[in-house]
Design an enzyme around this catalytic site. Structure first.
Site, PDB file in Angstrom:
ATOM      1  N   HIS A 135      11.055  -2.323  19.295  1.00 46.87           N
ATOM      2  CA  HIS A 135      12.207  -2.790  18.505  1.00 46.87           C
ATOM      3  C   HIS A 135      13.298  -1.733  18.400  1.00 46.87           C
ATOM      4  O   HIS A 135      14.434  -2.061  18.055  1.00 46.87           O
ATOM      5  CB  HIS A 135      11.767  -3.162  17.084  1.00 46.87           C
ATOM      6  CG  HIS A 135      10.818  -4.298  17.027  1.00 46.87           C
ATOM      7  ND1 HIS A 135      11.114  -5.560  17.477  1.00 46.87           N
ATOM      8  CD2 HIS A 135       9.527  -4.358  16.598  1.00 46.87           C
ATOM      9  CE1 HIS A 135      10.077  -6.360  17.296  1.00 46.87           C
ATOM     10  NE2 HIS A 135       9.099  -5.659  16.779  1.00 46.87           N
ATOM     11  N   TYR A 305      -2.103  -5.789  13.566  1.00 48.20           N
ATOM     12  CA  TYR A 305      -2.265  -5.391  12.164  1.00 48.20           C
ATOM     13  C   TYR A 305      -3.539  -5.907  11.518  1.00 48.20           C
ATOM     14  O   TYR A 305      -3.803  -5.613  10.360  1.00 48.20           O
ATOM     15  CB  TYR A 305      -1.015  -5.832  11.371  1.00 48.20           C
ATOM     16  CG  TYR A 305       0.213  -5.297  12.039  1.00 48.20           C
ATOM     17  CD1 TYR A 305       0.952  -6.074  12.940  1.00 48.20           C
ATOM     18  CD2 TYR A 305       0.589  -3.960  11.892  1.00 48.20           C
ATOM     19  CE1 TYR A 305       2.036  -5.553  13.622  1.00 48.20           C
ATOM     20  CE2 TYR A 305       1.675  -3.428  12.574  1.00 48.20           C
ATOM     21  CZ  TYR A 305       2.387  -4.234  13.439  1.00 48.20           C
ATOM     22  OH  TYR A 305       3.446  -3.712  14.150  1.00 48.20           O
TER      23      TYR A 305
HETATM   24  C1  LIG Z   1       5.711  -3.322  16.806  1.00 51.35           C
HETATM   25  C2  LIG Z   1       5.850  -4.650  16.090  1.00 51.35           C
HETATM   26  O1  LIG Z   1       6.471  -5.589  16.953  1.00 51.35           O
HETATM   27  O2  LIG Z   1       4.574  -5.184  15.806  1.00 51.35           O
HETATM   28  N1  LIG Z   1       6.625  -4.476  14.870  1.00 51.35           N
HETATM   29  C3  LIG Z   1       6.733  -5.648  14.017  1.00 51.35           C
HETATM   30  C4  LIG Z   1       7.708  -5.404  12.854  1.00 51.35           C
HETATM   31  C5  LIG Z   1       7.758  -6.583  11.893  1.00 51.35           C
HETATM   32  C6  LIG Z   1       8.775  -6.390  10.806  1.00 51.35           C
HETATM   33  N2  LIG Z   1       8.887  -7.546   9.948  1.00 51.35           N
HETATM   34 ZN   LIG Z   2       4.647  -6.996  16.903  1.00 48.98          ZN
END
Ligand SMILES: CC(O)(O)NCCCCN
Ligand SMILES: [Zn+2]
Length: 645
Positions: A135, A305
Site C-alpha cells: 500500500h 491477521y
Molecule cells: C498489507 C495489508 O494489505 O494487509 N494491509 C491492510 C491494511 C488495512 C487497513 N484498513
Molecule cells: Zn491485506
C-alpha cells in the site's frame, strides 16, 4: 536447486503504542507464529536460510521520494506524541521508534531474496517480513506499510539484472494501490491483484481499484484488477481467476521473474478478508506459478491477521516451493455468481490487450455505468449496517508427505536411468495369476512381443503410486496404446480411482464429445505452442481440478509432434493434480525427449516458453466451443455470467 527462507526476528521489534482499532491487528506475533510453524513442521530446516540486510537509501529511492525517506528517517528520534502526530498525515498505518529500521529490513529482505534467486543460489524463496509494503506510495505510508518492499524489488531486479519483464502477483485480499501507482504506465511490470472491493465500499475505497483500471499509456493492459464484490469467496473462485485470467496472460507476458505479494488475509478466518478459501489453496496458487520464468519465484509476505490460518497458509506456500506434492482440494463447485461477474468484466476489459482474451465475451449489459453506481449506492447502505462477523472454522490442512521414490522409470535395458530416478521393473507383489491374465488379454495373435513384458511392471507401478510409495512414473514402451489400455483398465479397477487420461496423438479422435471424453483438435495439432497452451490453461487445467483425479496418465502417441518445452510445461502444471501421481507413457523411439520430461517429474521447473503469440482463430474457437459445450458439466470452465443456467 533449493528454496530460500529469509526471516529475522528484529522485524518483530515494533508494535502499536496507542489505541487504534484499525491498526491493532498488525502485531509482531504475525511473524513469530509463522516462523515457529515453519520450525515445528521441519520446513524451515529444509530451506536455505538467507540473512536479511537493510535496504540502502538508493534501494528505497527506486520507488520513494527523498522528502518521504527523509521524513521517515526522523521517526526513531520522535517522542510518542510526535509519532502520533506524524502518523496522522497517513492512512491506516502507525509509526514506532523502531519501524524505520524494520522497514529497511523488510525491503532489504525482499532484495536479498531477488539476489539469491537471480544469482541461482536458490530457485525460489519466501521472505517473512513486516511491515508489509504493497500500500505504501512514493511519498506516503499507508495500510500498515512504510516502504513498498515488492515494488522496490521489481525495480531493483530490472535495474541490476536487466530483466525485461517482471510479473507481480498480489493475492493479498487488499488492493496494493502503491504497486499499481508505481507501474501503471510501465509495460515491463505486469501487476495482477485481486482484492475485496464490494463496489468501492471496502478499504481503501478507490475507484481505480476496479476492473476497468487497466494501466495507462504504454502500460495499458499491464495492470489487472480483480474486484471481489462479495465476501465468502472460496477455492473455486480463486482458481477460476487463475485459469481464465492470470495464467493465460502470464504465459503470454512470459516474465523473466515472478514476485508474489503474498498476503494471506485472503484465507478463511481472516478478519479483514472474510473469505472462505482454505489455507491449502496457496499450495496450488504457488504451484501454478512455478513453471513461469523458469521457476524463478520470490514470495514476500504482505498481510494476514488470523494467527491460525496465516501460519497454515505460509507453510502450504513454502512446502510447495520445496516441491512437495500439492494437497487434494476436495470437491470444487465452480465460481459463485459474483465471482463470475468479476471474471467476465476483467476478461472483457483486457480483451484489447491480450490475444488470449481476444475471444472473451463483451461486458455484460448490466455493467453499464448507471447500474454500476446504483449498485454502489445499494451496497453502501448494506455495508453500513454493521454485519456481525461470524467465527469461521476449518480443518487443519492435511499432512503432505513426499513418497520415498520421486520418479520410477520403466526403461529398456539399453537405456540408462537418469540420476535421481529409480529404474522400476519389479513385479513383486503381483500374483502370477494377474501376470498370466495380462498375457492372455493383451498378447496379439500369440506372438510374445516384448511389450507384454512391461505390462506387469506398469500394473505394479500403478499399485505403488496408489499406496504412495512412488510419486510419479514414466515408461518407455514398444506399444504405447497397449500400455495405455492396460494401465487405464487396471487403474479403473482399483477402488475409487479416477484417472485423468491426457492423450496426445497426430490423428483426430472420432468419438463424440462427452462429459468424460474431450477431444481437442488443434489446427496445427500439438505443434502450435500458443494454441496448445490455451487449451491446457483454459480447458484441461480447470477440468482436471474439478475432476480431482487420483492418477494423471499422460500418453504421448508416436508422431504427435508436441514440442518438448510445451510437454514439460504440461507435465509441471499437471503435477498439481492427484498429489503429483503422474504416469507418463512414451514410445521407445521418443527416447530423446524423455530426459527433459523426467526432469519435470523430479520437480525441476520447466524451461520458460517464449512469449506466446495469438493462438490461431480456429484453435481459439475450438477451445471456446468445447468450453461452452462442457461448462454445464464442469463449472470451472465458466467465464461469463450468461454461462449460469
Ligand atoms: C498489507 C495489508 O494489505 O494487509 N494491509 C491492510 C491494511 C488495512 C487497513 N484498513
Ligand atoms: Zn491485506
Amino acid at each position: 536447486m533449493g528454496t530460500a527462507l529469509i526471516y529475522d526476528d528484529e522485524m518483530t521489534n515494533y508494535k502499536l503504542l496507542w489505541v487504534d482499532s484499525i491498526c491493532n491487528i498488525e502485531v509482531p506475533e504475525r511473524l513469530t507464529v509463522c516462523y515457529e510453524a515453519l520450525m515445528r513442521t521441519g520446513l524451515a530446516d529444509r530451506c536455505v536460510s538467507i540473512p536479511v540486510r537493510e535496504a540502502t537509501d538508493a534501494d528505497i529511492l527506486l520507488v520513494h521520494s527523498e522528502e518521504y525517506l527523509e521524513a521517515v528517517k526522523k521517526t526513531p528520534y520522535m517522542t510518542l506524541a510526535e509519532l502520533m502526530e506524524f502518523t496522522l498525515q497517513y492512512g491506516d498505518v502507525y509509526f514506532h521508534p523502531n519501524i524505520y529500521h524494520c522497514a529497511k529490513l523488510a525491503a532489504g529482505a525482499a532484495l536479498q531474496l531477488v539476489d539469491s534467486v537471480m544469482t541461482g543460489a536458490v530457485r525460489t524463496g519466501m521472505a517473512l517480513v513486516r511491515p508489509p509494503g504493497h500500500h505504501s506510495m512514493r511519498s506516503a505510508a499507508n495500510g500498515f506499510c512504510v516502504f513498498n518492499n515488492v515494488a522496490i524489488a521489481a525495480r531493483y531486479a530490472r535495474q541490476k539484472y536487466g530483466l525485461e519483464r517482471v510479473l507481480i502477483v498480489d493475492w493479498d485480499i487488499h488492493h496494493g494501490q502503491g504497486v499499481q501507482y508505481c507501474f501503471e504506465d510501465d509495460p515491463s511490470v505486469l501487476y495482477f491483484s485481486w482484492h475485496r472491493y464490494e463496489h468501492q465500499k471496502f478499504w481503501p475505497n478507490l475507484r481505480e481499484s476496479d476492473y476497468d483500471t487497466v494501466g495507462k499509456e504504454k502500460g495499458a493492459g499491464f495492470n489487472i484488477n480483480v474486484p471481489w464484490n462479495r465476501v465468502g469467496m472460496r477455492n473455486s473462485d480463486y482458481l477460476s481467476v487463475f485459469f481464465h485470467i492470470l495464467l493465460p496472460v502470464a504465459y503470454e507476458f512470459c516474465p523473466d521473474l515472478v514476485l508474489v505479494c503474498a498476503g494471506f488475509d485472503s484465507a478463511i478466518g481472516d478478519p479483514e478478508g472474510e473469505m472462505c478459501a482454505s489455507p491449502d489453496i496457496f499450495a496450488h496458487l504457488t504451484h501454478l506459478l512455478m513453471n513461469l520464468a523458469g521457476g524463478k519465484l520470490c514470495a514476500v509476505l504482505e498481510g494476514g491477521y488470523n494467527l491460525t490460518s496465516l501460519p497454515q497458509s505460509v507453510c502450504q506456500t513454502v512446502q510447495t516451493l520445496l516441491g512437495d506434492p500439492a494437497p487434494p482440494l476436495g470437491s470444487l463447485e465452480g465460481p459463485c455468481r459474483s465471482a463470475l461477474e468479476s471474471l467476465h468484466c476483467v476478461r472483457s476489459a483486457h480483451k484489447p490487450y491480450w490475444s488470449c482474451l481476444k475471444y472473451a465475451a463483451d461486458l455484460p449489459a448490466s455493467e453499464s455505468s448507471s447500474k454500476h453506481d446504483k449498485l454502489a449506492e445499494e451496497t453502501k447502505d448494506k455495508a453500513e449496517k454493521e454485519t456481525v462477523k461470524e467465527e469461521k472454522v476449518w480443518p487443519e490442512p492435511q499432512k503432505r508427505v513426499c513418497p520415498p521414490v520421486r520418479a520410477a522409470l520403466i526403461l529398456p535395458d539399453n537405456v540408462t536411468c537418469p540420476a535421481g530416478c529409480q529404474r522400476f521393473s519389479s513385479t513383486e507383489g503381483l500374483d502370477p495369476a494377474t501376470i498370466s491374465k495380462l498375457r492372455e488379454k493383451f498378447s496379439k495373435d500369440g506372438e510374445n512381443n516384448s511389450s507384454l513384458t512391461t505390462l506387469p511392471s506398469l500394473v505394479a507401478l500403478v499399485d505403488k503410486m496408489e499406496n504412495h510409495e512412488i510419486y510419479s512414473g514414466l515408461a518407455l514402451v514398444q506399444d504405447v496404446s497397449m500400455a495405455m489400455t492396460c494401465t487405464v483398465q487396471h487403474a479403473a479397477a482399483l477402488f475409487q480411482r479416477k484417472t485423468l487420461l491426457v492423450q496426445f496423438s497426430g490423428n483426430i479422435s472420432d468419438k463424440p464429445i462427452g462429459k468424460y471424453h474431450v477431444p481437442v483438435c488443434l489446427k496445427k495439432g500439438c505443434g502450435d505452442v500458443s494454441g496448445f497452451m490455451h487449451a491446457v490453461l483454459s480447458l484441461l487445467l480447470p477440468l482436471g481440478y474439478e475432476y480431482d483425479p487420483n492418477l494423471v496418465l499422460l500418453v504421448r502417441m508416436p508422431g504427435c509432434g508436441i514440442w518438448d518445452s510445451v510437454w514439460q510445461q504440461l507435465t509441471g502444471l499437471l503435477q498439481g493434480l492427484a498429489q503429483g501421481h503422474t504416469l507418463i507413457l512414451m514410445q521407445e523411439e521418443e527416447k530423446p525427449c524423455f530426459v527433459p520430461t523426467v526432469s519435470c517429474l523430479l520437480g525441476n521447473a520447466a524451461p520458460s516458453l517464449a512469449s506466446l503469440c495469438a493462438p490461431l482463430p480456429e484453435d481459439t474457437e475450438e477451445v471456446e466451443k468445447l468450453r461452452y459445450h462442457l461448462q454445464t458439466d464442469w463449472k470451472l470452465l465458466q467465464t461469463t455470467v450468461s454461462d449460469l443456467h
